[in-house]
Design a protein around this motif. Structure first.
Motif, PDB file in Angstrom:
ATOM      1  N   VAL A  12      -0.122 -15.313   6.324  1.00 16.56           N
ATOM      2  CA  VAL A  12      -0.963 -14.228   6.851  1.00 16.56           C
ATOM      3  C   VAL A  12      -2.376 -14.382   6.303  1.00 16.56           C
ATOM      4  CG1 VAL A  12      -1.263 -11.705   6.915  1.00 16.56           C
ATOM      5  CG2 VAL A  12       1.020 -12.694   7.088  1.00 16.56           C
ATOM      6  N   ASP A  13      -3.381 -14.060   7.123  1.00 16.52           N
ATOM      7  CA  ASP A  13      -4.782 -14.326   6.772  1.00 16.52           C
ATOM      8  C   ASP A  13      -5.443 -13.261   5.925  1.00 16.52           C
ATOM      9  OD1 ASP A  13      -4.691 -16.676   8.226  1.00 16.52           O
ATOM     10  OD2 ASP A  13      -5.457 -15.746  10.059  1.00 16.52           O
ATOM     11  N   THR A  14      -4.968 -12.020   6.007  1.00 15.99           N
ATOM     12  CA  THR A  14      -5.639 -10.920   5.307  1.00 15.99           C
ATOM     13  C   THR A  14      -4.626  -9.933   4.735  1.00 15.99           C
ATOM     14  OG1 THR A  14      -5.829  -9.692   7.388  1.00 15.99           O
ATOM     15  CG2 THR A  14      -7.773 -10.954   6.694  1.00 15.99           C
ATOM     16  N   ILE A  15      -5.099  -9.195   3.700  1.00  8.25           N
ATOM     17  CA  ILE A  15      -4.338  -8.062   3.174  1.00  8.25           C
ATOM     18  C   ILE A  15      -5.243  -6.840   3.157  1.00  8.25           C
ATOM     19  CG2 ILE A  15      -2.865  -9.514   1.727  1.00  8.25           C
ATOM     20  CD1 ILE A  15      -4.450  -8.377  -0.729  1.00  8.25           C
ATOM     21  N   VAL A  16      -4.623  -5.670   3.159  1.00 13.41           N
ATOM     22  CA  VAL A  16      -5.324  -4.416   2.900  1.00 13.41           C
ATOM     23  C   VAL A  16      -4.685  -3.787   1.678  1.00 13.41           C
ATOM     24  CG1 VAL A  16      -5.671  -2.050   3.715  1.00 13.41           C
ATOM     25  CG2 VAL A  16      -6.137  -3.971   5.230  1.00 13.41           C
ATOM     26  N   THR A  17      -5.519  -3.330   0.737  1.00 17.42           N
ATOM     27  CA  THR A  17      -5.003  -2.707  -0.477  1.00 17.42           C
ATOM     28  C   THR A  17      -5.235  -1.199  -0.453  1.00 17.42           C
ATOM     29  OG1 THR A  17      -7.118  -3.145  -1.607  1.00 17.42           O
ATOM     30  CG2 THR A  17      -5.325  -4.731  -1.941  1.00 17.42           C
ATOM     31  N   ALA A  18      -4.329  -0.498  -1.125  1.00 21.95           N
ATOM     32  CA  ALA A  18      -4.449   0.946  -1.319  1.00 21.95           C
ATOM     33  C   ALA A  18      -3.942   1.268  -2.719  1.00 21.95           C
ATOM     34  CB  ALA A  18      -3.629   1.704  -0.273  1.00 21.95           C
ATOM     35  N   ALA A  19      -4.536   2.271  -3.345  1.00 22.60           N
ATOM     36  CA  ALA A  19      -4.129   2.656  -4.699  1.00 22.60           C
ATOM     37  C   ALA A  19      -2.898   3.546  -4.654  1.00 22.60           C
ATOM     38  CB  ALA A  19      -5.269   3.377  -5.399  1.00 22.60           C
ATOM     39  N   ALA A  20      -2.024   3.375  -5.642  1.00 21.26           N
ATOM     40  CA  ALA A  20      -0.757   4.116  -5.688  1.00 21.26           C
ATOM     41  C   ALA A  20      -0.937   5.589  -6.031  1.00 21.26           C
ATOM     42  CB  ALA A  20       0.177   3.470  -6.709  1.00 21.26           C
ATOM     43  N   ASP A  21      -2.166   5.979  -6.480  1.00 22.69           N
ATOM     44  CA  ASP A  21      -2.387   7.358  -6.926  1.00 22.69           C
ATOM     45  C   ASP A  21      -3.301   8.139  -5.982  1.00 22.69           C
ATOM     46  OD1 ASP A  21      -4.792   6.113  -7.389  1.00 22.69           O
ATOM     47  OD2 ASP A  21      -4.909   6.593  -9.525  1.00 22.69           O
ATOM     48  N   THR A  22      -3.423   7.657  -4.733  1.00 25.44           N
ATOM     49  CA  THR A  22      -4.371   8.251  -3.774  1.00 25.44           C
ATOM     50  C   THR A  22      -3.599   8.629  -2.507  1.00 25.44           C
ATOM     51  OG1 THR A  22      -6.042   6.778  -4.708  1.00 25.44           O
ATOM     52  CG2 THR A  22      -6.600   7.880  -2.649  1.00 25.44           C
ATOM     53  N   PRO A  23      -3.010   9.842  -2.482  1.00 26.89           N
ATOM     54  CA  PRO A  23      -2.028  10.166  -1.439  1.00 26.89           C
ATOM     55  C   PRO A  23      -2.590  10.605  -0.096  1.00 26.89           C
ATOM     56  CG  PRO A  23      -2.201  11.979  -3.004  1.00 26.89           C
ATOM     57  CD  PRO A  23      -3.079  10.876  -3.535  1.00 26.89           C
ATOM     58  N   PHE A  24      -3.918  10.801   0.020  1.00 30.12           N
ATOM     59  CA  PHE A  24      -4.467  11.387   1.245  1.00 30.12           C
ATOM     60  C   PHE A  24      -5.370  10.430   2.025  1.00 30.12           C
ATOM     61  CE2 PHE A  24      -4.309  14.977  -1.950  1.00 30.12           C
ATOM     62  CZ  PHE A  24      -3.117  15.515  -1.497  1.00 30.12           C
ATOM     63  N   PHE A  25      -5.316   9.137   1.727  1.00 25.41           N
ATOM     64  CA  PHE A  25      -6.249   8.215   2.378  1.00 25.41           C
ATOM     65  C   PHE A  25      -6.016   8.181   3.892  1.00 25.41           C
ATOM     66  CE2 PHE A  25      -2.680   5.461   1.248  1.00 25.41           C
ATOM     67  CZ  PHE A  25      -2.497   4.701   2.401  1.00 25.41           C
ATOM     68  N   PRO A  26      -7.029   7.757   4.665  1.00 22.69           N
ATOM     69  CA  PRO A  26      -6.970   7.900   6.124  1.00 22.69           C
ATOM     70  C   PRO A  26      -5.851   7.092   6.790  1.00 22.69           C
ATOM     71  CG  PRO A  26      -9.228   7.551   5.403  1.00 22.69           C
ATOM     72  CD  PRO A  26      -8.343   7.284   4.212  1.00 22.69           C
ATOM     73  N   CYS A  27      -5.304   7.669   7.832  1.00 27.49           N
ATOM     74  CA  CYS A  27      -4.263   6.997   8.611  1.00 27.49           C
ATOM     75  C   CYS A  27      -4.842   5.924   9.533  1.00 27.49           C
ATOM     76  CB  CYS A  27      -3.466   8.021   9.422  1.00 27.49           C
ATOM     77  SG  CYS A  27      -2.494   9.135   8.389  1.00 27.49           S
ATOM     78  N   ASP A  28      -6.186   5.851   9.612  1.00 25.09           N
ATOM     79  CA  ASP A  28      -6.826   4.768  10.358  1.00 25.09           C
ATOM     80  C   ASP A  28      -7.607   3.844   9.423  1.00 25.09           C
ATOM     81  OD1 ASP A  28      -8.846   6.541   9.689  1.00 25.09           O
ATOM     82  OD2 ASP A  28      -9.794   6.544  11.675  1.00 25.09           O
ATOM     83  N   LEU A  29      -7.160   3.747   8.183  1.00 27.05           N
ATOM     84  CA  LEU A  29      -7.814   2.883   7.190  1.00 27.05           C
ATOM     85  C   LEU A  29      -7.948   1.452   7.690  1.00 27.05           C
ATOM     86  CD1 LEU A  29      -8.816   2.453   4.181  1.00 27.05           C
ATOM     87  CD2 LEU A  29      -6.456   1.765   3.691  1.00 27.05           C
ATOM     88  N   VAL A  30      -6.847   0.868   8.134  1.00 24.47           N
ATOM     89  CA  VAL A  30      -6.846  -0.554   8.492  1.00 24.47           C
ATOM     90  C   VAL A  30      -7.727  -0.855   9.700  1.00 24.47           C
ATOM     91  CG1 VAL A  30      -5.413  -2.486   9.266  1.00 24.47           C
ATOM     92  CG2 VAL A  30      -4.648  -1.043   7.362  1.00 24.47           C
ATOM     93  N   PRO A  31      -7.584  -0.153  10.828  1.00 28.94           N
ATOM     94  CA  PRO A  31      -8.438  -0.495  11.964  1.00 28.94           C
ATOM     95  C   PRO A  31      -9.926  -0.336  11.673  1.00 28.94           C
ATOM     96  CG  PRO A  31      -7.128   1.475  12.432  1.00 28.94           C
ATOM     97  CD  PRO A  31      -6.584   0.877  11.190  1.00 28.94           C
ATOM     98  N   ARG A  32     -10.281   0.644  10.846  1.00 26.32           N
ATOM     99  CA  ARG A  32     -11.706   0.842  10.559  1.00 26.32           C
ATOM    100  C   ARG A  32     -12.239  -0.234   9.613  1.00 26.32           C
ATOM    101  NH1 ARG A  32     -12.983   7.229  10.749  1.00 26.32           N
ATOM    102  NH2 ARG A  32     -15.037   6.455  10.207  1.00 26.32           N
ATOM    103  N   LEU A  33     -11.425  -0.692   8.674  1.00 25.75           N
ATOM    104  CA  LEU A  33     -11.827  -1.826   7.837  1.00 25.75           C
ATOM    105  C   LEU A  33     -12.002  -3.074   8.699  1.00 25.75           C
ATOM    106  CD1 LEU A  33      -9.514  -1.295   4.726  1.00 25.75           C
ATOM    107  CD2 LEU A  33     -12.009  -1.226   4.691  1.00 25.75           C
TER     108      LEU A  33
END
Length: 200
Positions: A92-113
């Motif tokens: 796979v060419d890419t990864i997206v990371t998220a922190a384990a202590d951040t429960p409200f991050f956006p549900c469209d995080l990946v497409p916007r990145l």
């Protein structure tokens, strides 16, 4: 652009919480990690957890556990590198990371990145939100990272680079701006957990 793999960063020492696995703290009757998994898994093609120590303590999550390959708690970049090495093995060419202590991050995080990196040879972007003092606050544990730069990152870590933005700035990382300042609220202290319950 194909769906990236997702990596939850939980390799820190949680010193302000008195140690232990911060992602296991309870919020609304479930763990912080459960909330993060629920938000990230629909956006990615597969999911892993970056954590150090005995991997068996996460057996119930049924996720690949990726330990840092750089010794001495080298920070989030070491977790990113572990994720990139895992993704390389998956083809796979890419990864997206998220922190384990951040429960409200956006549900469209990946497409916007992904949208922010349109046209880049090596897509690299961090999430950002409006900041009344600085104009824009970067959230360096939330990013899109290209496998193609993993050896460059490995060399930087061996050279002592620890600050995420110090490395991402070298590679002209883009910014994906999200309007909600509270979306990347993270739980660092017991008071933060109380605030998160109110937000929930």
């Amino acid at each position: 652009m194909s769906a990236p793999l997702g990596v939850i960063l939980a390799g820190g020492q949680a010193t302000r919480m008195g140690g232990g696995d911060k992602g296991r703290l309870r919020l609304g009757g479930r763990s912080l990690m459960d909330h993060v998994i629920d938000r990230l898994s629909p956006q990615v093609s597969g999911l892993a957890l970056n954590a150090n120590g005995d991997a068996a303590r996460f057996a119930d999550l049924d996720l690949p556990i990726l330990a840092d390959s750089i010794d001495g708690f080298a920070g989030p970049l070491a977790g990113v590198l572990a994720g990139l090495d895992w993704a390389a093995g998956q083809g796979v060419d890419t990864i997206v990371t998220a922190a384990a202590d951040t429960p409200f991050f956006p549900c469209d995080l990946v497409p916007r990145l992904q949208l922010a990196t349109d046209g880049m040879a090596h897509p690299l972007a961090l999430a950002g939100t409006p900041d009344p003092r600085r104009g824009l606050a970067r959230h360096p544990t939330f990013g899109l990272w290209p496998v193609a730069l993993r050896d460059d990152l490995r060399a930087a870590l061996r050279d002592g680079v620890r600050k995420v933005v110090m490395w991402t700035d070298r590679h002209d990382a883009r910014m994906a701006e999200f309007p909600d300042e509270a979306a990347f609220f993270n739980v660092n202290t017991p008071d933060d957990l109380v605030q998160a319950e109110a937000m929930l």
